[in-house]
Write a protein that holds these residues in place. Sequence first.
Motif, PDB file in Angstrom:
ATOM      1  N   THR A   1       1.048  -1.308  -0.006  1.00  0.00           N
ATOM      2  CA  THR A   1       0.009   0.063  -0.141  1.00  0.00           C
ATOM      3  C   THR A   1       0.812   1.141  -0.049  1.00  0.00           C
ATOM      4  O   THR A   1       2.084   1.125   0.498  1.00  0.00           O
ATOM      5  CB  THR A   1      -0.881  -0.200   0.983  1.00  0.00           C
ATOM      6  N   ASP A   2       0.254   2.184  -0.444  1.00  0.00           N
ATOM      7  CA  ASP A   2       1.132   3.669  -0.487  1.00  0.00           C
ATOM      8  C   ASP A   2       0.060   4.685  -0.170  1.00  0.00           C
ATOM      9  O   ASP A   2      -1.261   4.821  -0.429  1.00  0.00           O
ATOM     10  CB  ASP A   2       1.544   3.925  -1.843  1.00  0.00           C
ATOM     11  N   TYR A   3       0.515   5.786   0.703  1.00  0.00           N
ATOM     12  CA  TYR A   3      -0.470   6.734   1.264  1.00  0.00           C
ATOM     13  C   TYR A   3       0.229   8.271   0.654  1.00  0.00           C
ATOM     14  O   TYR A   3       1.574   8.371   1.117  1.00  0.00           O
ATOM     15  CB  TYR A   3      -0.604   6.596   2.787  1.00  0.00           C
ATOM     16  N   ALA A   4      -0.522   9.119   0.545  1.00  0.00           N
ATOM     17  CA  ALA A   4      -0.180  10.385   0.627  1.00  0.00           C
ATOM     18  C   ALA A   4       0.126  10.872   1.956  1.00  0.00           C
ATOM     19  O   ALA A   4      -0.531  10.408   3.144  1.00  0.00           O
ATOM     20  CB  ALA A   4      -1.332  11.473   0.142  1.00  0.00           C
ATOM     21  N   ASP A   5       1.206  11.787   2.096  1.00  0.00           N
ATOM     22  CA  ASP A   5       1.532  12.079   3.425  1.00  0.00           C
ATOM     23  C   ASP A   5       0.471  12.908   4.407  1.00  0.00           C
ATOM     24  O   ASP A   5       0.486  12.650   5.574  1.00  0.00           O
ATOM     25  CB  ASP A   5       2.770  13.305   3.585  1.00  0.00           C
ATOM     26  N   SER A   6      -0.430  13.555   3.474  1.00  0.00           N
ATOM     27  CA  SER A   6      -1.350  14.134   4.281  1.00  0.00           C
ATOM     28  C   SER A   6      -2.514  13.030   4.952  1.00  0.00           C
ATOM     29  O   SER A   6      -3.246  13.698   5.872  1.00  0.00           O
ATOM     30  CB  SER A   6      -2.330  15.088   3.483  1.00  0.00           C
ATOM     31  N   VAL A   7      -2.601  11.973   4.497  1.00  0.00           N
ATOM     32  CA  VAL A   7      -3.470  10.971   5.036  1.00  0.00           C
ATOM     33  C   VAL A   7      -2.773   9.960   5.748  1.00  0.00           C
ATOM     34  O   VAL A   7      -3.858   8.926   6.288  1.00  0.00           O
ATOM     35  CB  VAL A   7      -4.327  10.378   4.120  1.00  0.00           C
ATOM     36  N   LYS A   8      -1.500   9.640   5.896  1.00  0.00           N
ATOM     37  CA  LYS A   8      -0.590   8.642   6.438  1.00  0.00           C
ATOM     38  C   LYS A   8      -1.015   8.654   7.929  1.00  0.00           C
ATOM     39  O   LYS A   8      -1.126   9.695   8.635  1.00  0.00           O
ATOM     40  CB  LYS A   8       0.554   8.870   6.234  1.00  0.00           C
ATOM     41  N   GLY A   9      -1.512   7.373   8.667  1.00  0.00           N
ATOM     42  CA  GLY A   9      -1.845   7.291   9.844  1.00  0.00           C
ATOM     43  C   GLY A   9      -3.375   7.626  10.021  1.00  0.00           C
ATOM     44  O   GLY A   9      -3.616   7.401  11.296  1.00  0.00           O
ATOM     45  N   ARG A  10      -4.032   8.245   9.242  1.00  0.00           N
ATOM     46  CA  ARG A  10      -5.417   8.318   9.373  1.00  0.00           C
ATOM     47  C   ARG A  10      -6.145   7.425   8.542  1.00  0.00           C
ATOM     48  O   ARG A  10      -7.469   6.965   8.713  1.00  0.00           O
ATOM     49  CB  ARG A  10      -5.956   9.784   9.091  1.00  0.00           C
ATOM     50  N   PHE A  11      -5.764   7.304   7.249  1.00  0.00           N
ATOM     51  CA  PHE A  11      -6.735   6.349   6.166  1.00  0.00           C
ATOM     52  C   PHE A  11      -5.985   5.086   6.050  1.00  0.00           C
ATOM     53  O   PHE A  11      -4.698   4.950   6.200  1.00  0.00           O
ATOM     54  CB  PHE A  11      -6.784   7.182   4.833  1.00  0.00           C
ATOM     55  N   THR A  12      -6.841   4.099   5.754  1.00  0.00           N
ATOM     56  CA  THR A  12      -6.262   2.513   5.548  1.00  0.00           C
ATOM     57  C   THR A  12      -7.167   2.397   4.237  1.00  0.00           C
ATOM     58  O   THR A  12      -8.132   2.113   4.199  1.00  0.00           O
ATOM     59  CB  THR A  12      -6.792   1.923   6.485  1.00  0.00           C
ATOM     60  N   ILE A  13      -6.199   1.738   3.060  1.00  0.00           N
ATOM     61  CA  ILE A  13      -6.831   1.435   1.889  1.00  0.00           C
ATOM     62  C   ILE A  13      -6.760  -0.277   2.195  1.00  0.00           C
ATOM     63  O   ILE A  13      -5.660  -0.702   2.604  1.00  0.00           O
ATOM     64  CB  ILE A  13      -5.952   1.957   0.734  1.00  0.00           C
ATOM     65  N   SER A  14      -7.788  -0.820   1.721  1.00  0.00           N
ATOM     66  CA  SER A  14      -7.858  -2.455   1.661  1.00  0.00           C
ATOM     67  C   SER A  14      -8.615  -2.974   0.365  1.00  0.00           C
ATOM     68  O   SER A  14      -9.452  -1.973  -0.128  1.00  0.00           O
ATOM     69  CB  SER A  14      -8.190  -2.962   3.199  1.00  0.00           C
ATOM     70  N   ARG A  15      -8.445  -4.160   0.276  1.00  0.00           N
ATOM     71  CA  ARG A  15      -9.255  -4.775  -0.668  1.00  0.00           C
ATOM     72  C   ARG A  15      -9.660  -6.218  -0.418  1.00  0.00           C
ATOM     73  O   ARG A  15      -8.731  -6.811   0.210  1.00  0.00           O
ATOM     74  CB  ARG A  15      -8.441  -4.701  -1.993  1.00  0.00           C
ATOM     75  N   ASP A  16     -10.755  -6.783  -1.282  1.00  0.00           N
ATOM     76  CA  ASP A  16     -11.200  -8.013  -1.023  1.00  0.00           C
ATOM     77  C   ASP A  16     -11.326  -8.329  -2.199  1.00  0.00           C
ATOM     78  O   ASP A  16     -12.374  -8.075  -2.841  1.00  0.00           O
ATOM     79  CB  ASP A  16     -12.519  -7.953   0.101  1.00  0.00           C
ATOM     80  N   ASN A  17     -10.662  -9.121  -2.901  1.00  0.00           N
ATOM     81  CA  ASN A  17     -10.502  -9.637  -4.212  1.00  0.00           C
ATOM     82  C   ASN A  17     -11.998 -10.454  -4.463  1.00  0.00           C
ATOM     83  O   ASN A  17     -12.456 -10.684  -5.388  1.00  0.00           O
ATOM     84  CB  ASN A  17      -9.255  -9.996  -4.966  1.00  0.00           C
ATOM     85  N   ALA A  18     -12.073 -11.262  -3.551  1.00  0.00           N
ATOM     86  CA  ALA A  18     -13.444 -12.222  -3.614  1.00  0.00           C
ATOM     87  C   ALA A  18     -14.725 -11.180  -4.000  1.00  0.00           C
ATOM     88  O   ALA A  18     -15.557 -11.967  -4.573  1.00  0.00           O
ATOM     89  CB  ALA A  18     -13.338 -13.137  -2.560  1.00  0.00           C
ATOM     90  N   LYS A  19     -14.613 -10.115  -3.450  1.00  0.00           N
ATOM     91  CA  LYS A  19     -15.828  -9.387  -3.451  1.00  0.00           C
ATOM     92  C   LYS A  19     -15.554  -8.332  -4.446  1.00  0.00           C
ATOM     93  O   LYS A  19     -16.508  -7.309  -4.621  1.00  0.00           O
ATOM     94  CB  LYS A  19     -16.247  -8.618  -2.000  1.00  0.00           C
ATOM     95  N   ASN A  20     -14.513  -8.412  -5.215  1.00  0.00           N
ATOM     96  CA  ASN A  20     -14.250  -7.317  -6.253  1.00  0.00           C
ATOM     97  C   ASN A  20     -14.481  -6.009  -5.704  1.00  0.00           C
ATOM     98  O   ASN A  20     -15.002  -4.965  -6.345  1.00  0.00           O
ATOM     99  CB  ASN A  20     -14.903  -7.365  -7.426  1.00  0.00           C
TER     100      ASN A  20
END
Length: 123
Positions: free
Chosen positions: A58-77
């Motif tokens: 994963t990669d984050y902009a500095d402005s959101v690091k520590g506040r936002f989390t990106i994730s994915r569920d490929n089984a659910k697309n």
Amino acid sequence: QVQLVESGGGLAQAGGSLRLSCAASGRTFSSYGVAWFHQAPGKEREFVAGIDRSGASTDYADSVKGRFTISRDNAKNTVYLQMNSLKPEDTAVYFCAAMFTGTSRYARNYYYWGQGTQVTVSS
């Protein structure tokens, strides 16, 4: 061909949370890196967070690091963006985008885009 549909936007107070979802069509979604961008009125579209096709990187902009989390569920697309500790400056339209195999911080590298979902954070 990949079609993306964002949901989960809305109004939140500063310090609150929202979770955005990006639902994708297509059987090969797991072959695509996905990113979230946001665009405020009068400003350019900016990278927020990205995730590789497996979800391992994963990669984050500095402005959101520590506040936002990106994730994915490929089984659910589906790719998610959990936004915590929201700030008024997070107010923007949020777009998800997909590119084959990789990820990038540059919007020009993404071929598939959703229609966007509005996030408004009040102070």
